[in-house]
Write a protein that holds these residues in place. Structure first.
Motif, short mmCIF file in Angstrom:
data_model
loop_
_atom_site.label_atom_id
_atom_site.label_comp_id
_atom_site.label_asym_id
_atom_site.label_seq_id
_atom_site.Cartn_x
_atom_site.Cartn_y
_atom_site.Cartn_z
N ALA A 162 0.82 -1.22 0.00
CA ALA A 162 0.00 0.00 0.00
C ALA A 162 0.85 1.27 0.00
O ALA A 162 0.42 2.30 -0.50
CB ALA A 162 -0.95 -0.01 1.19
N THR A 163 2.06 1.21 0.55
CA THR A 163 2.92 2.40 0.51
C THR A 163 3.18 2.80 -0.93
O THR A 163 3.05 3.97 -1.31
CB THR A 163 4.26 2.12 1.24
OG1 THR A 163 3.98 1.86 2.62
CG2 THR A 163 5.22 3.29 1.13
N ASN A 180 -5.75 2.97 10.62
CA ASN A 180 -4.91 1.88 11.14
C ASN A 180 -4.67 1.98 12.64
O ASN A 180 -4.25 1.01 13.27
CB ASN A 180 -3.56 1.85 10.41
CG ASN A 180 -2.85 3.18 10.44
OD1 ASN A 180 -3.40 4.20 10.05
ND2 ASN A 180 -1.62 3.18 10.91
N SER A 199 -3.22 -3.85 0.38
CA SER A 199 -1.98 -4.47 0.86
C SER A 199 -2.28 -5.90 1.30
O SER A 199 -3.21 -6.12 2.09
CB SER A 199 -1.44 -3.67 2.04
OG SER A 199 -0.30 -4.30 2.57
N HIS A 234 -0.50 -7.98 3.21
CA HIS A 234 -0.12 -8.45 4.56
C HIS A 234 -1.03 -7.95 5.66
O HIS A 234 -0.85 -8.29 6.84
CB HIS A 234 1.35 -8.14 4.86
CG HIS A 234 1.66 -6.72 5.23
ND1 HIS A 234 1.83 -6.33 6.54
CD2 HIS A 234 1.86 -5.62 4.48
CE1 HIS A 234 2.13 -5.04 6.56
NE2 HIS A 234 2.14 -4.59 5.33
N LYS A 235 -2.04 -7.15 5.29
CA LYS A 235 -3.04 -6.74 6.29
C LYS A 235 -4.24 -7.68 6.22
O LYS A 235 -5.21 -7.51 6.97
CB LYS A 235 -3.51 -5.31 6.03
CG LYS A 235 -2.42 -4.29 5.90
CD LYS A 235 -1.74 -4.00 7.21
CE LYS A 235 -0.73 -2.87 7.02
NZ LYS A 235 0.02 -2.59 8.23
N ASP A 247 -7.26 4.95 0.51
CA ASP A 247 -6.33 3.96 1.04
C ASP A 247 -7.16 2.95 1.84
O ASP A 247 -7.65 3.24 2.92
CB ASP A 247 -5.32 4.69 1.94
CG ASP A 247 -4.37 3.73 2.64
OD1 ASP A 247 -4.50 2.51 2.47
OD2 ASP A 247 -3.48 4.21 3.38
N GLN A 280 -6.36 -1.14 5.38
CA GLN A 280 -6.84 -1.79 6.60
C GLN A 280 -8.23 -2.39 6.44
O GLN A 280 -8.59 -3.30 7.18
CB GLN A 280 -6.87 -0.79 7.77
CG GLN A 280 -5.50 -0.38 8.27
CD GLN A 280 -4.77 -1.50 9.03
OE1 GLN A 280 -5.38 -2.49 9.45
NE2 GLN A 280 -3.47 -1.34 9.20
C1 LIG Z 1 -3.80 2.55 6.33
C2 LIG Z 1 -2.48 2.06 5.83
N1 LIG Z 1 -2.03 2.49 4.66
C3 LIG Z 1 -0.86 2.07 4.15
C4 LIG Z 1 -0.06 1.17 4.82
C5 LIG Z 1 1.23 0.71 4.22
O1 LIG Z 1 1.06 -0.60 3.76
P1 LIG Z 1 2.30 -1.50 3.29
O2 LIG Z 1 2.92 -2.04 4.54
O3 LIG Z 1 1.67 -2.55 2.43
O4 LIG Z 1 3.22 -0.62 2.51
C6 LIG Z 1 -0.50 0.69 6.07
C7 LIG Z 1 0.36 -0.24 6.85
O5 LIG Z 1 0.63 -0.01 7.99
C8 LIG Z 1 -1.74 1.14 6.58
O6 LIG Z 1 -2.19 0.71 7.76
#
Ligand SMILES: Cc1ncc(COP(=O)(O)O)c(C=O)c1O
Length: 370
Positions: free
Chosen positions: A73-74, A153, A201, A203-204, A178, A181
């Protein structure tokens, strides 16, 4: 005898579902050909990648062609924000986001501000919600992008994205959400949300780390300038050899989430209520029901007291794991009006698919004694 550590940090990363691990092992062992190769060894890899694309798309009510694989997600957030700003820079120079965004939205926004864009950061109310009227007031003719997350998050609060999107109707302003979560935890339809771009993402949601996706609306088509340049993979918008074992794992995770979401959420609400029922010295941060059940953020009545330091047999957090290298008051709780001490000592409890009744009972008992 020391008690085993109970994992209550699902918002930072979920355990990988054993079914996902099994699928990834097969992919690693057998589906090693490069998905872009022309020979027949690539054929089953292409099929598996296409299935994963459909599984992830289906989780958010999208068509498979609108899914772009990223590293998480980043990257999705960065691509959405920088990609839109560069492609549509002639349309205007104004951006809007909320003060409680993840750092992977806030930091790109702040960077663009340094580069000359104008940024409006919306402050949520004390329950963590951004009101549609605030968005309406901030909106200008030259606003090219609004970025508002779905579930927070740190608090689990869910923004009312359809109501926010409604305020953009009839404008050329794009909406990025985004959903790192919320995806896999609550039903999502990109059409019902009314968004143009949506970050995911794996891994969530019980998939592997290092893989994510960006949904990009096709009708009307949203255009982005790439962040990276290389080969022609993914229409050269996000080049690089596709990590097919991770993609296949993500697809399987999405498929499981699609099947289990309703019963899982029911169970998590029961856990949520059980945990809150026994606490005396804590206050819940964030809206009581416009939220995900699996993230609970609490402040102790003594704001100097740090419950995380006491509850050592539980893997817990004060806030977002990605901010732990810069400890300090949570920007999310500060934006919701909590004082600095409160925002520094909050307790984030997050749980999910593999949390047991017994673990909830143990944590509930421990909390009631603080
Ligand atoms: C709301 C939110 N956006 C983005 C991210 C980033 O995700 P990633 O770890 O897949 O880069 C996170 C992860 O902590 C998140 O909770």
């Amino acid at each position: 005898m020391t008690e085993p550590l109970s994992y209550f940090d699902y918002a930072a990363s979920t355990p990988v579902d054993p079914a996902v691990i099994a699928q990834m092992q097969v992919a690693l062992a057998d589906l090693y050909a490069n998905v872009s190769s022309n020979h027949s060894a690539a054929q089953p890899v292409r099929q598996a990648e296409q299935l994963a694309r459909e599984q992830v798309a289906s989780l958010v009510g999208a068509v498979a062609e609108s899914i772009l694989w990223t590293s998480g997600a980043t990257e999705s957030n960065n691509l959405a924000i920088f990609g839109v700003c560069d492609f549509y820079r002639r349309r205007g120079n104004h951006l809007i986001c909320s003060a409680t965004e993840h750092s992977s939205v806030l930091t790109p926004m702040r960077q663009l501000e340094k580069d000359g864009y104008e940024l409006t950061v919306l402050t949520p109310d004390s329950e963590g919600l951004v009101q549609p009227e605030q968005l309406q007031e901030a909106l200008r003719e030259e606003t090219i992008l609004v970025s508002i997350h779905h579930a927070n998050n740190e608090t689990g609060v869910l923004q009312d994205i359809p109501a926010l999107a409604e305020r953009l109707r009839g404008t050329s302003t794009l909406l990025h959400v985004d959903a790192a979560q919320s995806a896999g935890k609550t039903a999502i339809s990109v059409d019902e949300l009314g968004c143009d771009l949506l970050s995911l993402s794996a891994h969530k949601m019980y998939g592997p780390k290092g893989i994510g996706a960006l949904y990009i609306r096709r009708k009307p088509r949203v255009q982005l300038t790439p962040l990276f340049y290389g080969g022609g993979q993914q229409q050269a918008l996000r080049p690089g050899t596709l990590p097919t074992h991770q993609i296949i794992g993500f697809g399987r995770a999405a498929d499981i989430a699609n099947q289990q979401m309703v019963s899982e959420q029911e169970q998590l609400w029961q856990f949520h209520r059980a945990l809150l029922a026994g606490i005396n010295s804590f206050q819940l941060n964030g809206h009581s029901h416009q939220r995900l059940p699996g993230i609970i953020n609490l402040s102790h009545t003594d704001s100097q007291y740090d419950p995380v330091k006491e509850l050592t047999s539980f893997a817990l957090a004060n806030g977002a794991a990605c901010n732990s290298s810069q400890p300090g008051p949570s920007h999310v709780l500060r934006a919701m009006g909590r004082d600095a001490s409160n925002a520094a000592h909050a307790l984030r409890i997050s749980f999910g698919r593999f949390t047991t009744k017994d673990e909830i009972h143990r944590l509930g008992t421990a909390l009631s004694q603080l």
